[in-house]
Design an enzyme around this catalytic site. Structure first.
Site, PDB file in Angstrom:
ATOM      1  N   ARG A  21      41.759  40.517  28.843  1.00  8.34           N
ATOM      2  CA  ARG A  21      41.602  41.947  28.566  1.00  8.34           C
ATOM      3  C   ARG A  21      41.790  42.828  29.789  1.00  8.34           C
ATOM      4  O   ARG A  21      42.457  43.859  29.708  1.00  8.34           O
ATOM      5  CB  ARG A  21      40.192  42.256  28.011  1.00  8.34           C
ATOM      6  N   THR A  22      41.182  42.451  30.903  1.00  6.72           N
ATOM      7  CA  THR A  22      41.211  43.384  32.041  1.00  6.72           C
ATOM      8  C   THR A  22      42.629  43.502  32.596  1.00  6.72           C
ATOM      9  O   THR A  22      43.116  44.618  32.812  1.00  6.72           O
ATOM     10  CB  THR A  22      40.190  42.958  33.115  1.00  6.72           C
ATOM     11  N   LYS A  25      49.736  28.688  50.009  1.00  3.63           N
ATOM     12  CA  LYS A  25      50.196  28.190  51.324  1.00  3.63           C
ATOM     13  C   LYS A  25      49.181  28.491  52.417  1.00  3.63           C
ATOM     14  O   LYS A  25      49.418  28.220  53.580  1.00  3.63           O
ATOM     15  CB  LYS A  25      51.523  28.866  51.694  1.00  3.63           C
ATOM     16  N   ARG A  78      40.349  41.234  40.956  1.00  3.63           N
ATOM     17  CA  ARG A  78      39.293  40.367  40.418  1.00  3.63           C
ATOM     18  C   ARG A  78      39.191  39.157  41.328  1.00  3.63           C
ATOM     19  O   ARG A  78      40.201  38.524  41.650  1.00  3.63           O
ATOM     20  CB  ARG A  78      39.601  39.924  38.988  1.00  3.63           C
ATOM     21  N   HIS A 134      31.324  44.626  37.290  1.00  4.49           N
ATOM     22  CA  HIS A 134      32.612  44.824  36.602  1.00  4.49           C
ATOM     23  C   HIS A 134      32.584  46.294  36.125  1.00  4.49           C
ATOM     24  O   HIS A 134      32.366  46.577  34.948  1.00  4.49           O
ATOM     25  CB  HIS A 134      32.691  43.848  35.423  1.00  4.49           C
TER      26      HIS A 134
HETATM   27  N1   CP Z   1      35.882  41.600  29.437  1.00  4.15           N
HETATM   28  C1   CP Z   1      36.681  40.995  30.320  1.00  4.15           C
HETATM   29  O1   CP Z   1      36.580  41.209  31.539  1.00  4.15           O
HETATM   30  O2   CP Z   1      37.603  40.148  29.772  1.00  4.15           O
HETATM   31  P1   CP Z   1      38.656  39.289  30.589  1.00  4.15           P
HETATM   32  O3   CP Z   1      37.874  38.324  31.450  1.00  4.15           O
HETATM   33  O4   CP Z   1      39.503  38.619  29.570  1.00  4.15           O
HETATM   34  O5   CP Z   1      39.428  40.245  31.466  1.00  4.15           O
END
Ligand code: CP
Length: 309
Positions: free
Chosen positions: A57-58, A86, A107, A135
């Site tokens: 999703r993100t 590397k 992330r 998040h």
């Molecule tokens: N909600 C969320 O962060 O989903 P993903 O880990 O799929 O990005």
């Protein structure tokens, strides 16, 4: 000048209610805007995404959001195919991405990774998930979902259920909700209770009650926010096995809920919400994921445009 222009979005704790409300208003505008006008917001701009942990999703919603405002995206979502493999450092990878793009989304499994990235990068950085810490863009979409689906945030009773120890969405959501007048009920197995050191400050602002038993609160909640048990963050597989499947939201649970209560989940889900629930009016988790595209588009539009929109 718009206050978000060229700003990093690292922690929800850096935002207060007026900032959330500005992002929500911008999201409403993004949804209603003429598509040609909307595409001007990101024209000629590039989002650079670096995902050192898996995501559906993100990553996708950031790319979809950038496309919605007329920009492009470049990125790495499988670091094993990048020069990290590397031995290139995170700092150098960030430097490269800030040369090739106008805004970064990161992330990473380490707490503090986004704060570090913001120090290295010459372009604004958005935290797309840092370790067990935060998040923030998930919290923005979560609050926006509550506001749209319940028509308000203040005055609601919100239950957060599942892995409250390792789930970073839980912390960002709680930090964000601390700006509102809400009652919080936390439900988790004993071993996955909220990290009280992390929410020490907000405990003073929020009315919180904790239980291991969902039955205790189910009939009084307006919002039921379900989370996945974060298997990948357990130091010991045996500990995970003890708590897996602790809570399951099925049609039987819906019968006990207030009729107009909603069910949210940041997703992915494993088995904590039965698929039978998906077509009930209470299920809002896919809508929540859709709102994520619009809230991220609003945020990108605000960060990239000096005069806002
Ligand atoms: N909600 C969320 O962060 O989903 P993903 O880990 O799929 O990005």
């Amino acid at each position: 000048m718009n206050e978000f222009y060229q700003k990093d979005i690292i922690s929800v704790k850096d935002l207060e209610k007026p900032q959330f409300e500005k992002i929500f208003a911008a999201t409403d505008r993004i949804i209603q805007m003429d598509p040609n006008e909307r595409r001007e917001l990101g024209r000629g701009k590039t989002l650079g995404y670096l995902f050192f942990e898996p995501s559906t999703r993100t990553t996708l919603s950031f790319q979809a959001a950038m496309a919605l405002i007329g920009g492009t995206s470049i990125g790495i979502s499988d670091v094993s195919l990048s020069s990290t493999k590397k031995g290139e450092s995170l700092a150098d990878t960030l430097r490269m991405m800030s040369i090739y793009s106008d805004i970064l989304a990161l992330r990473h499994s380490l707490d503090g990774s986004s704060r570090f990235a913001a120090e290295i990068s010459s372009k604004p950085v958005i935290n797309a998930g840092s370790g067990t810490e935060e998040h923030p863009t998930q919290a923005i979409q979560d609050l926006y979902t509550i506001k749209k689906e319940k028509s308000k945030i203040d005055g609601l009773k919100i239950g957060i259920i599942g892995d409250l120890k390792y789930g970073r969405t839980v912390y960002s959501l709680l930090y964000a909700l601390a700006n509102y007048d809400v009652d919080i009920r936390l439900v988790s197995p004993e071993s996955l209770k909220i990290r009280s050191d992390s929410i020490y400050e907000i405990q003073k602002k929020l009315s919180l009650k904790e239980s291991t038993n969902l039955e205790e609160y189910i009939d009084e909640l307006d919002v039921i926010y379900v989370t996945r048990i974060q298997k990948e963050r357990f130091p010991d597989e045996e500990e995970y096995q003890k708590v897996r499947g602790s809570y399951k939201i099925g049609l039987d649970v819906i019968q006990k809920m207030k009729e107009n209560a909603i069910i949210m989940h940041p997703l992915p889900r494993i088995d904590e919400i039965s698929t039978d629930v998906d077509n009930t009016p209470q299920a809002k988790y896919f809508k929540q994921a859709e709102y994520g595209k619009f809230t991220r588009a609003a945020l990108l539009g605000l960060i990239l445009n000096e005069n806002g929109f």
